[in-house]
Write a protein that holds these residues in place. Structure first.
Motif, PDB file in Angstrom:
ATOM      1  N   TRP A  38      56.233  50.443  82.035  1.00  7.99           N
ATOM      2  CA  TRP A  38      56.630  51.858  82.071  1.00  7.99           C
ATOM      3  C   TRP A  38      56.788  52.418  80.644  1.00  7.99           C
ATOM      4  CZ3 TRP A  38      62.326  52.999  81.700  1.00  7.99           C
ATOM      5  CH2 TRP A  38      62.578  54.377  81.667  1.00  7.99           C
ATOM      6  N   GLN A  39      57.483  51.687  79.785  1.00  7.35           N
ATOM      7  CA  GLN A  39      57.716  52.146  78.418  1.00  7.35           C
ATOM      8  C   GLN A  39      56.416  52.252  77.627  1.00  7.35           C
ATOM      9  OE1 GLN A  39      60.927  52.708  76.369  1.00  7.35           O
ATOM     10  NE2 GLN A  39      61.131  53.544  78.422  1.00  7.35           N
ATOM     11  N   HIS A  40      55.537  51.287  77.832  1.00  4.53           N
ATOM     12  CA  HIS A  40      54.272  51.298  77.102  1.00  4.53           C
ATOM     13  C   HIS A  40      53.427  52.501  77.509  1.00  4.53           C
ATOM     14  CE1 HIS A  40      50.368  50.137  75.506  1.00  4.53           C
ATOM     15  NE2 HIS A  40      51.027  49.333  74.697  1.00  4.53           N
ATOM     16  N   THR A  41      53.350  52.747  78.808  1.00  3.88           N
ATOM     17  CA  THR A  41      52.569  53.883  79.318  1.00  3.88           C
ATOM     18  C   THR A  41      53.140  55.197  78.792  1.00  3.88           C
ATOM     19  OG1 THR A  41      52.145  52.604  81.310  1.00  3.88           O
ATOM     20  CG2 THR A  41      51.688  54.958  81.434  1.00  3.88           C
ATOM     21  N   SER A  47      51.657  59.387  72.220  1.00  8.14           N
ATOM     22  CA  SER A  47      51.165  58.974  70.892  1.00  8.14           C
ATOM     23  C   SER A  47      52.289  58.493  69.980  1.00  8.14           C
ATOM     24  CB  SER A  47      50.427  60.125  70.199  1.00  8.14           C
ATOM     25  OG  SER A  47      49.374  60.575  71.002  1.00  8.14           O
ATOM     26  N   LEU A  48      53.266  57.810  70.550  1.00  2.56           N
ATOM     27  CA  LEU A  48      54.357  57.269  69.736  1.00  2.56           C
ATOM     28  C   LEU A  48      53.987  55.870  69.273  1.00  2.56           C
ATOM     29  CD1 LEU A  48      57.392  58.354  71.949  1.00  2.56           C
ATOM     30  CD2 LEU A  48      56.296  59.592  70.072  1.00  2.56           C
ATOM     31  N   MET A  67      58.718  65.190  66.641  1.00  2.00           N
ATOM     32  CA  MET A  67      60.039  65.385  67.235  1.00  2.00           C
ATOM     33  C   MET A  67      59.956  65.765  68.710  1.00  2.00           C
ATOM     34  SD  MET A  67      63.351  67.337  65.790  1.00  2.00           S
ATOM     35  CE  MET A  67      62.708  68.958  65.589  1.00  2.00           C
ATOM     36  N   SER A  68      59.045  66.672  69.052  1.00  2.00           N
ATOM     37  CA  SER A  68      58.952  67.133  70.447  1.00  2.00           C
ATOM     38  C   SER A  68      58.543  65.981  71.372  1.00  2.00           C
ATOM     39  CB  SER A  68      57.955  68.287  70.554  1.00  2.00           C
ATOM     40  OG  SER A  68      56.718  67.915  69.971  1.00  2.00           O
ATOM     41  N   ASP A  69      57.628  65.133  70.909  1.00  2.00           N
ATOM     42  CA  ASP A  69      57.192  64.003  71.732  1.00  2.00           C
ATOM     43  C   ASP A  69      58.317  62.971  71.889  1.00  2.00           C
ATOM     44  OD1 ASP A  69      54.671  65.109  72.032  1.00  2.00           O
ATOM     45  OD2 ASP A  69      53.933  64.163  70.194  1.00  2.00           O
ATOM     46  N   LEU A  70      59.054  62.754  70.805  1.00  2.00           N
ATOM     47  CA  LEU A  70      60.169  61.808  70.880  1.00  2.00           C
ATOM     48  C   LEU A  70      61.253  62.330  71.827  1.00  2.00           C
ATOM     49  CD1 LEU A  70      60.330  60.803  67.121  1.00  2.00           C
ATOM     50  CD2 LEU A  70      59.853  59.234  69.012  1.00  2.00           C
ATOM     51  N   LYS A  71      61.467  63.640  71.811  1.00  2.00           N
ATOM     52  CA  LYS A  71      62.463  64.208  72.726  1.00  2.00           C
ATOM     53  C   LYS A  71      62.036  64.014  74.177  1.00  2.00           C
ATOM     54  CE  LYS A  71      64.952  67.550  69.959  1.00  2.00           C
ATOM     55  NZ  LYS A  71      65.135  68.938  69.555  1.00  2.00           N
ATOM     56  N   ARG A  72      60.740  64.219  74.432  1.00  2.00           N
ATOM     57  CA  ARG A  72      60.232  63.986  75.790  1.00  2.00           C
ATOM     58  C   ARG A  72      60.422  62.527  76.181  1.00  2.00           C
ATOM     59  NH1 ARG A  72      55.400  66.775  74.330  1.00  2.00           N
ATOM     60  NH2 ARG A  72      55.846  68.955  74.692  1.00  2.00           N
ATOM     61  N   TYR A  73      60.126  61.647  75.233  1.00  2.00           N
ATOM     62  CA  TYR A  73      60.286  60.210  75.504  1.00  2.00           C
ATOM     63  C   TYR A  73      61.737  59.877  75.859  1.00  2.00           C
ATOM     64  CZ  TYR A  73      61.344  55.391  74.498  1.00  2.00           C
ATOM     65  OH  TYR A  73      61.855  54.122  74.604  1.00  2.00           O
ATOM     66  N   VAL A  74      62.670  60.396  75.063  1.00  2.00           N
ATOM     67  CA  VAL A  74      64.093  60.098  75.305  1.00  2.00           C
ATOM     68  C   VAL A  74      64.525  60.642  76.667  1.00  2.00           C
ATOM     69  CG1 VAL A  74      66.468  60.547  74.540  1.00  2.00           C
ATOM     70  CG2 VAL A  74      64.705  59.965  72.859  1.00  2.00           C
ATOM     71  N   ARG A  75      64.099  61.875  76.987  1.00  2.00           N
ATOM     72  CA  ARG A  75      64.460  62.456  78.287  1.00  2.00           C
ATOM     73  C   ARG A  75      63.958  61.589  79.434  1.00  2.00           C
ATOM     74  NH1 ARG A  75      63.700  67.679  76.138  1.00  2.00           N
ATOM     75  NH2 ARG A  75      61.524  67.695  76.756  1.00  2.00           N
ATOM     76  N   VAL A 103      55.233  46.873  72.485  1.00  2.00           N
ATOM     77  CA  VAL A 103      56.277  46.832  73.505  1.00  2.00           C
ATOM     78  C   VAL A 103      56.275  45.417  74.078  1.00  2.00           C
ATOM     79  CG1 VAL A 103      57.218  47.925  75.571  1.00  2.00           C
ATOM     80  CG2 VAL A 103      55.749  49.250  74.042  1.00  2.00           C
ATOM     81  N   ARG A 104      57.345  44.688  73.844  1.00  2.00           N
ATOM     82  CA  ARG A 104      57.358  43.266  74.184  1.00  2.00           C
ATOM     83  C   ARG A 104      58.561  42.889  75.034  1.00  2.00           C
ATOM     84  NH1 ARG A 104      54.620  41.310  69.265  1.00  2.00           N
ATOM     85  NH2 ARG A 104      52.571  42.221  69.604  1.00  2.00           N
ATOM     86  N   VAL A 105      58.366  41.877  75.853  1.00  2.00           N
ATOM     87  CA  VAL A 105      59.492  41.250  76.563  1.00  2.00           C
ATOM     88  C   VAL A 105      59.837  39.966  75.819  1.00  2.00           C
ATOM     89  CG1 VAL A 105      60.270  40.138  78.690  1.00  2.00           C
ATOM     90  CG2 VAL A 105      58.877  42.218  78.807  1.00  2.00           C
ATOM     91  N   ARG A 106      61.109  39.810  75.498  1.00  2.00           N
ATOM     92  CA  ARG A 106      61.578  38.631  74.762  1.00  2.00           C
ATOM     93  C   ARG A 106      62.815  38.065  75.447  1.00  2.00           C
ATOM     94  NH1 ARG A 106      60.275  39.571  69.097  1.00  2.00           N
ATOM     95  NH2 ARG A 106      58.011  39.606  69.048  1.00  2.00           N
TER      96      ARG A 106
END
Ligand code: ZN
Ligand code: ZN
Length: 320
Positions: A38-41, A47-48, A67-75, A103-106
């Motif tokens: 989900w996070q990767h998609t 484009s982050l 900034m606008s894309d990061l805000k969308r990501y956070v929301r 984006v990794r699982v550890r």
């Protein structure tokens, strides 16, 4: 060309400003692989770039983008029940702070090498240190004076260019060294004193303070939001000195032009806060160099340590 660039800059809305965000959340995650997908998609669509680590104990995020894309990501990210009310630290970016998206699982979102010792519930890390705001740090010092100890929860090379005044800096090449050092008894003399742990954005101290509590330290604190949050309040007018190392292409942040220069060039000892990548492309070590030495290729080459330089692993460390 210059005109075009100027026109573009004038008309570019502020929402396209490059920013870097940091946040983490310790919460039980039953399906880290699904969160990863989900996070990767989500990041890909916006484009982050940057680094996201996910484990069964939570998520640790460092991303750069508009900034606008990061805000969308956070929301979007905050819609997940375990991620409500994220505490996101924003800083200025350059637009090229990360080469790619990972984006990794550890086993751990910060690599202390103690995944089975860490206990996490919906409220976060169980048994962590008491959280202090920047102002509460100062209040503690007013009340307890010189008894208070600052304990740097980062790697020694990070502290070389910036740290809290008088802080104890453990001799750590990687975060994994902390457990060994604590278990060696090297800091047992601090066990009855008020110990204030700090790191870049707070994530490492969530774990470190719990490890210290579990080992009998009686009064352990952590600076809420780390140096980033502290510096928002006090910049260079408080107890922080120097530059803050960051795990992206910026390599360091300063909180104003009056920042003290604490580091020294590894070649000539001139004061400097600038790490450079080793000139050898395959080597991932960082070398602290002054401007003069940095222009000489031979100075920027850390050989023959390439293979063994402890800092070689910095890129694979968890951001915090
Ligand atoms: Zn030099
Ligand atoms: Zn090298």
């Amino acid at each position: 060309m210059d005109e075009a660039r100027c026109a573009g800059a004038d008309s570019a809305p502020a929402v396209r400003e490059p920013k870097v965000i940091l946040f983490y959340r310790f919460t039980p995650l039953e399906d880290p692989a699904a969160i990863r997908l989900w996070q990767h998609t989500l990041c890909d669509a916006l484009s982050l770039r940057g680094r996201i680590l996910i484990s069964r104990h939570g998520i640790n995020v460092t991303l750069g983008g508009a900034m606008s894309d990061l805000k969308r990501y956070v929301r979007s990210t905050a819609t997940y029940p375990g991620f409500h009310g994220l505490d996101v630290k924003w800083s200025e970016g350059t637009g090229r702070d990360f080469a790619r998206l990972r984006v990794r699982v550890r086993d751990e979102v910060v690599s202390f090498g103690a995944p089975d010792e860490l206990e996490v519930d919906r409220d976060g890390v169980v048994g962590g240190g008491v959280r202090l705001s920047a102002r509460q740090v100062h209040e503690l010092l007013e009340q307890r004076g010189d008894d208070v100890v600052f304990f740097d929860g980062r790697n020694a090379f990070e502290a070389a260019i910036g740290r809290f005044r008088g802080a104890i800096v453990p001799d750590t090449d990687t975060t994994r060294d902390f457990v060994r050092l604590l278990d060696s008894g090297a800091y047992d003399h601090l066990k009855s004193r008020p110990v204030v742990t700090y790191c870049t954005g707070g994530v490492r101290c969530e774990v470190l303070s719990a490890l210290m509590n579990a080992r009998g330290f009686e009064e352990v604190y952590q600076i809420d939001g780390g140096v980033l949050r502290y510096a928002q309040e006090f910049a260079n007018d408080g107890l922080w000195e120097g530059s803050l190392f960051v795990f992206d292409e910026r390599l360091a942040m300063r909180f104003g032009d009056d920042a003290t220069v604490l580091g020294h060039c590894e070649r000539c000892a001139t004061p400097t806060s600038r790490y450079r990548n080793c000139a050898e492309a395959a080597c991932r070590a960082l070398i602290l160099l002054c401007e003069d030495c940095a222009v000489r290729h031979s100075s920027r080459d850390c050989g023959p340590r390439h293979a063994t330089a402890p800092r070689a692993r910095w890129r694979s460390l968890s951001p915090s």
